[in-house]
Every structure is written in structure tokens, then in C-alpha cells.
Design an enzyme around this catalytic site. Structure first.
Site, short mmCIF file in Angstrom:
data_model
loop_
_atom_site.label_atom_id
_atom_site.label_comp_id
_atom_site.label_asym_id
_atom_site.label_seq_id
_atom_site.Cartn_x
_atom_site.Cartn_y
_atom_site.Cartn_z
N SER A 38 71.57 36.90 -11.66
CA SER A 38 70.95 37.53 -12.84
C SER A 38 71.98 38.46 -13.44
O SER A 38 72.96 38.84 -12.78
CB SER A 38 69.73 38.32 -12.39
OG SER A 38 69.28 39.17 -13.41
N TYR A 85 65.27 44.12 -6.39
CA TYR A 85 65.80 42.97 -7.13
C TYR A 85 67.30 43.14 -7.36
O TYR A 85 68.08 42.20 -7.15
CB TYR A 85 65.05 42.87 -8.47
CG TYR A 85 65.27 41.60 -9.25
CD1 TYR A 85 64.62 40.42 -8.91
CD2 TYR A 85 66.11 41.58 -10.37
CE1 TYR A 85 64.80 39.26 -9.66
CE2 TYR A 85 66.29 40.43 -11.12
CZ TYR A 85 65.63 39.27 -10.77
OH TYR A 85 65.81 38.12 -11.51
P1 NAD Z 1 59.11 31.50 -12.59
O1 NAD Z 1 58.09 32.48 -12.14
O2 NAD Z 1 58.90 30.75 -13.85
O3 NAD Z 1 59.41 30.43 -11.44
C1 NAD Z 1 59.63 30.82 -10.11
C2 NAD Z 1 59.22 29.68 -9.19
O4 NAD Z 1 59.52 30.08 -7.85
C3 NAD Z 1 57.72 29.35 -9.24
O5 NAD Z 1 57.53 27.96 -9.36
C4 NAD Z 1 57.21 29.87 -7.92
O6 NAD Z 1 56.09 29.13 -7.42
C5 NAD Z 1 58.42 29.70 -7.03
N1 NAD Z 1 58.40 30.55 -5.84
C6 NAD Z 1 57.99 31.83 -5.74
N2 NAD Z 1 58.09 32.25 -4.47
C7 NAD Z 1 58.57 31.21 -3.76
C8 NAD Z 1 58.89 31.02 -2.39
N3 NAD Z 1 58.71 32.00 -1.48
N4 NAD Z 1 59.38 29.82 -2.01
C9 NAD Z 1 59.54 28.82 -2.90
N5 NAD Z 1 59.23 28.93 -4.20
C10 NAD Z 1 58.76 30.12 -4.62
O7 NAD Z 1 60.47 32.36 -12.65
P2 NAD Z 1 61.90 32.08 -13.34
O8 NAD Z 1 62.04 33.06 -14.43
O9 NAD Z 1 62.10 30.64 -13.60
O10 NAD Z 1 62.85 32.57 -12.17
C11 NAD Z 1 63.64 31.70 -11.39
C12 NAD Z 1 64.83 32.49 -10.84
O11 NAD Z 1 65.59 32.99 -11.93
C13 NAD Z 1 64.45 33.70 -9.99
O12 NAD Z 1 65.36 33.80 -8.91
C14 NAD Z 1 64.66 34.86 -10.95
O13 NAD Z 1 64.94 36.04 -10.28
C15 NAD Z 1 65.85 34.36 -11.73
N6 NAD Z 1 66.10 34.98 -13.04
C16 NAD Z 1 65.13 34.94 -14.00
C17 NAD Z 1 65.41 35.49 -15.23
C18 NAD Z 1 64.39 35.53 -16.33
O14 NAD Z 1 64.59 36.30 -17.28
N7 NAD Z 1 63.36 34.71 -16.28
C19 NAD Z 1 66.66 36.07 -15.49
C20 NAD Z 1 67.61 36.08 -14.48
C21 NAD Z 1 67.32 35.52 -13.26
#
Ligand code: NAD
Length: 255
Positions: A138, A151
Site C-alpha cells: 500500500s 496496518y
Molecule cells: P476488499 O475488502 O474488496 O477485498 C478483500 C478480500 O479479502 C475479500 O474478498 C475478503 O473476503 C478477503 N479476506 C478477508 N480476510 C481474509 C482472510 N483471513 N483470508 C482470506 N481472505 C480474506 O479489499 P481490497 O480493497 O480489494 O483489498 C485487497 C488488498 O489491497 C488488501 O491487502 C488491502 O490492504 C490492500 N490495499 C487496498 C487499497 C484500497 O484502497 N482499497 C489500497 C492499498 C492496499
């Protein structure tokens, strides 16, 4: 057929990456605690004539991670690309942050990154063919943000983990990367907007404008497609970029 396993593949960034790699001809394992969501996505891709399967995987469980990778090897016989992507966000003021929530964050982000990358490394090394491991970091791998101490701790950590694995993996043809997006409008972020507004005593519009997009050069959200395209690009890297963190941040936290 080349194969990819993507954790958190049922939603948001992971889902876009699953769709991209399947359309690029990969057999894709959608690994998620949301099995119904993973199965629905696998069914949709299969109906399009693409190759995908769903596995239930809590990335904080050693047994479930190893079982998911075993299923991948049974079905496809190879493990070429793995994205350690599953994640959640829990925000609280630091002095009120419950230890139980810290542990939840560490189970998913720290234990999960370790267990998934180790499972990938084992199979890639044993195959003699190597492979690529991509962590979803991130912008929070480089900066610090209010309410997000666990985080920030974990996202800084995965960038370091990728660098160490890059050193140890090179002799086996295993390359590692961290993809570091700024805010993307996924369910994870949609949930945070009202929570941050509540904890910081500001409006939701102010959260978006003055926190989420403030430090970008153009006030624009990154997209899930930006990450999926970067994953595909990295799937073709021959090691020149191993160990690197790629910042998809609209100018926030430039090198
Ligand atoms: P999201 O909530 O859309 O998807 C996350 C997925 O992870 C979901 O399908 C959920 O069921 C699954 N999940 C949660 N806990 C779990 C576990 N213990 N084991 C397996 N699966 C699990 O979120 P996203 O925004 O797509 O985030 C995905 C990654 O990207 C994360 O690591 C997040 O920190 C990172 N990220 C997101 C952003 C953002 O702005 N959305 C920015 C930077 C990084």
C-alpha cells in the site's frame, strides 16, 4: 497452462486480478474466506470458457493455506504466480486500539503474508521452475496514517518480506514484488469513509478530499484495473524488478 493463486480473490483488487489473469490464459485459484463469492466468480469465469477454481482459505490458518496450495497442485500441477492480497482494515484512535483487533490485523496481514508466500516458495522451489510472488502492499508501506498503526506496521513489513525472499529465491528463479496502491474505491475503502469521519469528527467528503486524496498530485483514486495490469506486467518480469515495491499512488509518496 500457467497458474495463479490469488488470496482475497473474491472482491475488490483481488477479483480484478483474478479476472485479468484468467483472461490472459492462466488457470486461477481464487482463495478467500468468502467461499460463496469465490465460487460465484469461478463459475462466471468458467462460463466464459476460462479456467478458475475456488478454495476456502483463511490466510491466517497454516492448515487452510497449505490445503489450498495442495488443491492447486492436484488440479493444475503447477504454481507459477501467487498474489498475497487478502486484507482488512480496522481503524481506531491509537490509545483506544483493542489488542484483539491488533491480533486480528496481524493474523491476516502478517501471518497471512508469511504463510502464503512460504507455501508458494515451497512449491516453486520444488518444481525447479521458480515463479513469482506478489504482495499487495500500500502507499501505507511508506507513509504513516492516523488510526492505522497496525496496518502501517504490517504494510511496511510485507515490503521487507518481499526484499528478503527476493534474495533467498533468486537461485531458484523465484522473484518477489510488492504492489503499493494509494486509495482504491473497493468495499474495504467504502467502509472506512464513515468510520474515519466518525473517529476524526469530520464529514465523509472531507475524509475523501482531505485524507484519502490529499497527497496525490491530481486528486484521483487509483483503480483495481491499475493493479491488475501491474500484476500482469510483473508476471512477465524476468527478475529485473525482483524485490522492488511499485507505487501506484498518483504521485503520493514518490521515490
Ligand atoms: P476488499 O475488502 O474488496 O477485498 C478483500 C478480500 O479479502 C475479500 O474478498 C475478503 O473476503 C478477503 N479476506 C478477508 N480476510 C481474509 C482472510 N483471513 N483470508 C482470506 N481472505 C480474506 O479489499 P481490497 O480493497 O480489494 O483489498 C485487497 C488488498 O489491497 C488488501 O491487502 C488491502 O490492504 C490492500 N490495499 C487496498 C487499497 C484500497 O484502497 N482499497 C489500497 C492499498 C492496499
Amino acid at each position: 497452462m500457467k497458474t495463479a493463486l490469488i488470496t482475497g480473490g473474491a472482491s475488490g483488487i483481488g477479483k480484478a486480478c483474478v479476472e485479468k489473469m484468467a483472461r490472459e490464459g492462466y488457470g486461477v485459484v481464487i482463495a478467500d474466506v468468502n467461499l460463496a463469492g469465490a465460487e460465484a466468480l469461478a463459475a462466471q469465469l468458467t462460463a466464459e470458457g476460462l479456467s478458475a477454481m475456488a478454495v476456502h482459505m483463511d490466510v491466517g490458518s497454516e492448515e487452510e493455506v497449505e490445503a489450498g496450495f495442495d488443491k492447486m497442485m492436484e488440479t493444475y500441477g503447477s504454481c507459477d504466480l501467487v498474489m498475497s492480497n487478502a486484507g482488512v482494515q480496522i481503524v481506531h484512535p491509537f490509545d483506544e486500539y483493542p489488542f484483539s483487533d491488533w491480533k486480528k490485523m496481524m493474523s491476516i496481514h502478517a501471518d497471512g503474508a508469511f504463510l502464503v508466500s512460504r507455501a508458494a516458495f515451497r512449491r516453486m522451489k520444488a518444481s525447479g521452475k521458480g515463479g513469482r510472488i506478489v504482495f499487495t502492499g500500500s502507499v501505507q508501506s511508506f507513509v504513516g496514517s492516523k488510526l492505522k498503526e497496525p496496518y502501517n506496521f504490517a504494510k511496511h513489513g510485507v515490503a521487507g518480506l518481499a526484499k528478503a525472499i527476493a534474495r533467498e529465491g533468486a537461485e531458484y528463479g523465484i522473484y518477489t514484488y510488492t504492489v503499493c496502491p494509494s486509495y482504491i474505491k473497493t468495499p474495504l475503502v467504502e467502509k472506512q469513509i464513515p468510520e474515519q469521519a466518525r473517529d476524526l469528527g469530520i464529514t465523509e467528503e472531507e475524509v475523501v478530499k482531505n485524507i484519502m486524496l490529499r497527497d496525490t498530485v491530481d486528486g484521483v483514486f487509483t483503480t483495481v484495473e491499475d493493479v491488475a495490469n501491474t500484476l500482469f506486467f510483473l508476471s512477465n518480469d524476468q527478475g529485473a524488478l525482483t524485490g522492488q515495491s511499485l507505487r501506484l499512488t498518483h504521485g503520493w509518496a514518490m521515490m
